[in-house]
Design a protein around this motif. Structure first.
Motif, PDB file in Angstrom:
ATOM      1  N   PRO A 375      10.467  73.882  66.378  1.00 40.67           N
ATOM      2  CA  PRO A 375      11.692  74.345  66.224  1.00 40.67           C
ATOM      3  C   PRO A 375      12.182  75.311  67.280  1.00 40.67           C
ATOM      4  CG  PRO A 375      10.634  75.315  64.463  1.00 40.67           C
ATOM      5  CD  PRO A 375       9.718  74.151  65.147  1.00 40.67           C
ATOM      6  N   ALA A 376      12.658  74.876  68.532  1.00 39.92           N
ATOM      7  CA  ALA A 376      12.721  75.627  69.785  1.00 39.92           C
ATOM      8  C   ALA A 376      13.557  76.883  69.506  1.00 39.92           C
ATOM      9  CB  ALA A 376      13.762  74.670  70.457  1.00 39.92           C
ATOM     10  N   ASN A 377      14.244  77.056  68.559  1.00 35.80           N
ATOM     11  CA  ASN A 377      15.115  78.320  68.560  1.00 35.80           C
ATOM     12  C   ASN A 377      14.072  79.276  67.805  1.00 35.80           C
ATOM     13  OD1 ASN A 377      15.239  76.982  66.165  1.00 35.80           O
ATOM     14  ND2 ASN A 377      17.518  77.316  65.870  1.00 35.80           N
ATOM     15  N   ALA A 378      13.161  78.909  67.043  1.00 38.02           N
ATOM     16  CA  ALA A 378      12.409  79.646  66.120  1.00 38.02           C
ATOM     17  C   ALA A 378      11.047  80.007  66.698  1.00 38.02           C
ATOM     18  CB  ALA A 378      12.255  79.218  64.878  1.00 38.02           C
ATOM     19  N   ILE A 379      10.613  79.480  67.669  1.00 35.47           N
ATOM     20  CA  ILE A 379       9.253  79.512  68.088  1.00 35.47           C
ATOM     21  C   ILE A 379       8.939  80.855  68.652  1.00 35.47           C
ATOM     22  CG2 ILE A 379       8.357  77.195  68.043  1.00 35.47           C
ATOM     23  CD1 ILE A 379       9.202  77.072  70.958  1.00 35.47           C
ATOM     24  N   PHE A 383       6.617  86.780  64.386  1.00 33.23           N
ATOM     25  CA  PHE A 383       6.066  86.216  63.272  1.00 33.23           C
ATOM     26  C   PHE A 383       6.434  84.831  62.823  1.00 33.23           C
ATOM     27  CE2 PHE A 383       6.209  91.118  62.500  1.00 33.23           C
ATOM     28  CZ  PHE A 383       4.922  91.105  62.684  1.00 33.23           C
ATOM     29  N   TYR A 384       6.869  83.816  63.824  1.00 38.61           N
ATOM     30  CA  TYR A 384       6.889  82.563  63.762  1.00 38.61           C
ATOM     31  C   TYR A 384       5.644  82.129  63.785  1.00 38.61           C
ATOM     32  CZ  TYR A 384       7.063  77.592  64.579  1.00 38.61           C
ATOM     33  OH  TYR A 384       7.208  76.196  64.162  1.00 38.61           O
ATOM     34  N   LYS A 385       5.398  81.258  62.451  1.00 38.35           N
ATOM     35  CA  LYS A 385       3.898  80.602  62.303  1.00 38.35           C
ATOM     36  C   LYS A 385       4.068  79.063  62.369  1.00 38.35           C
ATOM     37  CE  LYS A 385       1.593  84.556  60.370  1.00 38.35           C
ATOM     38  NZ  LYS A 385       0.528  85.035  59.405  1.00 38.35           N
ATOM     39  N   GLN A 386       3.373  78.361  63.165  1.00 36.79           N
ATOM     40  CA  GLN A 386       3.226  77.122  63.157  1.00 36.79           C
ATOM     41  C   GLN A 386       2.006  76.470  62.113  1.00 36.79           C
ATOM     42  OE1 GLN A 386       2.191  75.711  67.128  1.00 36.79           O
ATOM     43  NE2 GLN A 386       2.002  73.397  66.393  1.00 36.79           N
ATOM     44  N   THR A 391      -5.235  81.971  61.417  1.00 40.82           N
ATOM     45  CA  THR A 391      -5.653  83.181  62.221  1.00 40.82           C
ATOM     46  C   THR A 391      -4.773  83.559  63.144  1.00 40.82           C
ATOM     47  OG1 THR A 391      -6.679  81.281  63.539  1.00 40.82           O
ATOM     48  CG2 THR A 391      -8.364  82.284  62.210  1.00 40.82           C
ATOM     49  N   SER A 392      -3.322  82.795  62.704  1.00 42.95           N
ATOM     50  CA  SER A 392      -2.449  83.119  63.796  1.00 42.95           C
ATOM     51  C   SER A 392      -1.528  84.339  63.443  1.00 42.95           C
ATOM     52  CB  SER A 392      -1.505  81.636  63.937  1.00 42.95           C
ATOM     53  OG  SER A 392      -0.226  82.266  64.484  1.00 42.95           O
ATOM     54  N   SER A 393      -1.387  85.037  64.381  1.00 41.85           N
ATOM     55  CA  SER A 393      -0.540  86.457  64.085  1.00 41.85           C
ATOM     56  C   SER A 393       1.128  86.062  64.161  1.00 41.85           C
ATOM     57  CB  SER A 393      -0.683  87.432  65.018  1.00 41.85           C
ATOM     58  OG  SER A 393      -0.183  86.976  66.349  1.00 41.85           O
ATOM     59  N   GLY A 394       1.367  84.937  64.872  1.00 43.43           N
ATOM     60  CA  GLY A 394       2.755  84.601  64.759  1.00 43.43           C
ATOM     61  C   GLY A 394       3.514  85.354  65.824  1.00 43.43           C
ATOM     62  N   LEU A 395       2.455  85.845  66.604  1.00 47.08           N
ATOM     63  CA  LEU A 395       3.264  86.943  67.815  1.00 47.08           C
ATOM     64  C   LEU A 395       3.105  86.451  69.178  1.00 47.08           C
ATOM     65  CD1 LEU A 395       2.399  90.221  66.301  1.00 47.08           C
ATOM     66  CD2 LEU A 395       4.685  89.455  66.439  1.00 47.08           C
ATOM     67  N   GLY A 396       2.013  85.378  69.476  1.00 46.49           N
ATOM     68  CA  GLY A 396       1.746  85.071  70.654  1.00 46.49           C
ATOM     69  C   GLY A 396       2.894  84.509  71.630  1.00 46.49           C
TER      70      GLY A 396
END
Lengths: 428, 228
Positions: A375-379, A383-386, A391-396
């Motif tokens: 989702p291009a508008n959310a990534i 704290f968006y997580k795929q 192990t993903s912080s959702g901040l990268g």
């Protein structure tokens, strides 16, 4: 439409309407006054003639002579003695005659009067030239036009100079609001004005921005402090977990628990670091004036990941042909590439591919992965997580996008079928 | 070996002290700048573990005092601050290493060993353990005189980590962090740790080295040399 233009437009429309109405109005008014004046003058002449006849007691021959002379000199007066006694009402009317000297028809006003003087009747004809209607209209139109243009010029000048001066505090506010950045920590200072409404508006905006900045700052400091303060207890937990892990009597089940704890300490640590990093970026704690060779930074970053890429059986295609040099911060630049390359590896499929392209205008990284676009508008949100990655912080990507914003670079995401995920950064 | 631990959090300090005592170090503890300044003037330490945020001031004061006194004690800063500036500042005033909290005790232990090795043995670049002989400068590993097949940089680092913490359980997490740093989370699991350990084991075995590296189920690995 600009406020100036709007007001000017209204003024102009109104002026044109008034101008158009004023021409016929003036015409009829002037003509009426003119005719009245001419008529008055005709009657005045008549009275004079009657008085002349009665006092001098002239005979009919003299009157004939007078009329002839008057005709010759084109005085517009003729007096004819009448044979019988007659009395008629005076009549005033328009007439026209052909002017030989001026070779066109001239309008005139004529008074025809039959009077009795000393027992004899006379017919008196007096006429006066009138101004032609066309001349009158032309005269009025020219005068009005000149006035209109003076008015117009006045309006525009007033609008441009005085209105602009009056509205200046307003436009100052608008331009400051347009460029207002809450993280720059500079409240909007209104310009002093002698107009109360503008002063009120300015003060309100100033108060509003000051409040917002204060809250933003407090929130930022809170994030920073919270993240910092968490590091020490985290260190305690990690130390204790490490000690616990050394216990020789740990059962398999307990060992698994310790491992999970350790994993989450790592995760929490990572999260904290990323939050702190974002806070630092928001705080403008990075200098952005380093001349950075994007190629070198990118090459270095790719090297860091070459091992991971190899271990995951990913094919890496590099197309790095340029050495674009931009003013930036090499640390942030590396962080940006790290986050993007890490994502490209992390969310890749085993045996997939990563394509990295760098030229003078842009950096592009394409990786294989899910067959669904992100989702291009959310990534780029925090704290968006795929998927369900633990192990993903959702901040990268939020950090990547924040860095791009800071470096004034544009970042965009595209998906091409069947499974090409592409991140592109436009370099200035 | 004497270590001065300057850390105000008692839980953290006692945890570190316990681990290091088990390693055979003698640990002394200071909780304030004042205490620490007194100690560094009176005694010599092989290594000082220094926290920067202390209740009565900044740890940088202690670093400056050490420099002023011309002391040769090695210093490792342990700080909750992640900022690169702090790290650079610390290193420029005379710290030898910088470790951010939270750290793994195995990592700390390895850094202390490396520091003492550099300081005490005048940059002696040889590590020996259970017949394994490592030349740090030349990156050559031998077992009982027999050269082990060239290790990759990551395998080499891994071996040093193991040898620095003998008989300690090293969690996969701590190994991953040691090898990949901040990028350890590129993988959702620790497959790459497993891959590196496997390769290292194979290369050591080919040189005739016994199976020193043991797998601890559910936890990680342990480097165990008999009779040590």
């Amino acid at each position: 439409m600009k406020l100036f233009h709007k007001t000017l437009q209204i003024y102009l429309t109104f002026s044109i309407v008034v101008f158009i109405i004023s021409i016929p109005l003036f015409y009829f008014l002037v003509e009426k006054l003119w005719i009245e004046d001419v008529d008055d003058s005709l009657f005045f002449h008549k009275e004079k003639i009657i008085a002349g006849i009665s006092t001098s007691g002239i005979d009919s021959l003299a009157i004939d002579n007078f009329t002839r002379v008057a005709l010759d000199f084109d005085l517009g007066i003729s007096v004819f003695p009448l044979n019988e006694n007659a009395a008629e009402k005076d009549s005033v009317y328009y007439n026209k005659f052909y002017d030989e000297t001026r070779t066109h028809i001239e309008p005139f006003r004529e008074l025809k009067s039959v009077v009795n003087v000393d027992g004899r009747s006379y017919e008196i004809l007096i006429r006066k030239d009138l101004v032609e209607s066309a001349d009158l209209i032309r005269g009025i139109a020219i005068t009005q036009s000149i006035l209109f243009f003076v008015l117009l010029a006045g309006l525009i000048l007033l609008n441009n100079y005085f209105a602009k001066k009056t509205w200046r505090p307003f436009y100052h506010l608008v331009s400051r609001l347009n460029t207002f950045r809450i993280d720059k920590e500079q409240p909007i200072e209104p310009e002093k004005s002698n107009i109360n409404e503008f002063n009120d508006l300015g003060n309100s905006v100033s108060e509003l921005t000051k409040n917002n900045i204060r809250r933003y700052k407090a929130q930022k400091e809170f994030t920073e402090n919270a993240a910092h303060e968490t590091q020490t207890p985290l260190a305690v937990i990690r130390t204790q977990t490490d000690l616990f892990a050394q216990d020789k009597n740990l059962t398999k089940e307990q060992a698994r628990i310790v491992e999970k704890m350790d994993k989450n300490i790592t995760y929490l640590n990572k999260l904290n670091r990323n939050l702190l990093l974002l806070a630092k970026i928001d705080n403008d704690q990075f200098s952005l004036n380093e001349k950075t060779d994007v190629f070198l930074v990118l090459q270095e970053t790719i090297d860091i990941f070459s091992e991971q890429i190899g271990l995951k059986g990913i094919q890496l295609k590099q197309n790095l042909n340029h050495h674009p040099v931009i003013l930036s911060n090499s640390y942030l630049m590396q962080l940006l590439f790290t986050n993007l390359i890490k994502n490209a590896v992390k969310y890749n499929v085993h045996g997939g591919f990563v394509e990295i392209e760098l030229n003078a205008g842009f950096f592009k990284i394409v990786n294989s992965g899910d067959e669904q676009p992100l989702p291009a508008n959310a990534i780029f949100k925090r704290f968006y997580k795929q998927g369900t990655s633990e192990t993903s912080s959702g901040l990268g990507l939020a950090i990547a996008s924040r860095i791009c914003e800071l470096l004034q670079l544009k970042i965009e995401y595209n998906f091409e079928k069947p499974n090409r995920h592409c991140f592109k950064i436009i370099l200035k | 070996m004497k270590i001065l631990l300057i850390e105000d959090n008692t839980d953290l300090a006692s945890g570190i002290e316990k681990y290091l005592s088990d390693e055979g170090y003698h640990c002394e503890l200071s909780q304030t700048v004042e205490q620490a300044l007194e100690k560094i003037q009176l005694y010599e330490y092989d290594c000082i573990l220094l926290d920067i945020s202390l209740p009565d001031g900044s740890g940088f004061v202690i670093l400056e005092k050490l420099k002023q006194l011309g002391k040769q004690d090695g210093v490792i800063i342990i700080s909750a601050k992640i900022s690169l500036d702090d790290k650079l500042k610390g290193l420029s005033i005379g710290a030898d290493d910088y470790l951010t909290k939270p750290f793994h005790l195995a990592e700390l232990s390895m850094r202390i060993r490396a520091l003492i090795r550099r300081r005490k043995f005048n940059g002696n670049n040889i590590i020996q353990q259970g017949g394994i002989h490592i030349d740090l400068a030349e990156k050559i590993v031998q077992y009982n005189g027999k050269t082990v097949e060239q290790l990759s940089p990551k395998e080499f680092e891994l071996l040093i980590l193991f040898i620095s913490s003998p008989h300690r359980v090293l969690s996969k997490g701590s190994i991953a962090e040691h090898l990949a740093g901040d990028n350890a989370d590129t993988f959702d699991n620790f497959d790459f740790v497993y891959a590196h350990v496997k390769n290292l084991k194979k290369k050591l075995k080919n040189a005739g080295c016994p199976g020193y590296i043991h797998t601890i189920y559910g936890m990680g690995y342990k480097f165990k040399v008999e009779g040590l």
